[in-house]
Design an enzyme around this catalytic site. Sequence first.
Site: not given
Length: 295
Positions: A213, A176
Site C-alpha cells: 500500500k 504500507e
Amino acid sequence: MTFDEMRARVATGQGFIAALDQSGGSTPKALKGYGIEEGAWTTEDEMFGLIHAMRQRIIESPCFGNGKVIGAILFEKTMDGSSGGKPVPHRLAERGIVPFLKVDKGLEDERDGAQLMKPNPGLEDMCNRARELGVFGTKMRSVIKSANPAGIKEAVAQQFAEGSRILSCGLVPILEPEYDITAADRAEGEKIMLAAIEEGLDALPDGQQVMLKLSIPKEAGLYTGLTSHPKVLRVVALSGGYSTDEACEHLAKNPGMIASFSRGLLQDLRHQQSDEEFDGTLSSAIDQIHAASVA
C-alpha cells in the site's frame, strides 16, 4: 469465501479496497468529518460505538456489496463487532468483500526522516485470532517524510520483518511505508524506497506473497514493475490527503494500482443524511474510485 477464494478475489478483482480502519487518535477526526462533534460522547466506548455505527451503515449500504469493493480494512474493535446480525468479517465475506485487519500500534517519533512503527509484541496473538474470525490479511503503516536513505531503508526493512511474522501466522500482510505527499523531495525519495522494496521482495522465500500500500507516486507509473512481481499479490494506493477527485485523477495514471482510500471514500458522508442521501453519496464515491482503479 474460502481463503483461496479470497486470495483470487484480491489478486484479480476489478475493484478497490475500502479503508475503514480509523483507530484511537484518528477516530474523533473521522467522526467530525462525518458530522459528529466531540461533545457527542463522554467515554471512549461511546466514541467507538459511534464510529462502529458509521461503519455498519457503510457495510450494509446496498452499493457497498455491488462488486466494486473487493476488500475492506478494519480496526480491531470493528472486527470484533457485528453488522447485519453477523460478525463483521463474516458479513463482509458474505457480500463478496475480503476482510483485512489493521495491526500496527501507531508510530514512533521521527528519526532520519521517517516514523517507524511502535513495537508490537502481541502481533502473532492478534493475527491468530483474526484468522480464526475469517480475516484474510493485515495492514500496518509507517511514514516516510524525506529522501533520507537511512530512514527509508529502515522503515521498509521493518515492514518486511513484521510482514514475515504475519505470514508465519497464515495471513497476507499489506506493507504500507507511506510517503508523505507534501514532501518536497518525494520524487527522489520514492525511487530510493522502490529500490528498498525490491530488495525486500528478493529476500522473501519463494512462494510467499505480500501486498503493498503506497502513496500514489509523483512519477506516474513508477511502481508498474511491482504490480507484476511474482511475490506481490496486489499493489494498492492510499489517498494520502488528496481529495477524492485529486486521488482518482492521479491513480488513473498508474495502471496496475488499485485504490485503498479512506478519506477519498468517506469525505462526503454525513451522519445527518437520510439513508437515500447517504447511499447515493457513497455510491457516487464508489463508482468514481472504481473507475480510477480499473482505468
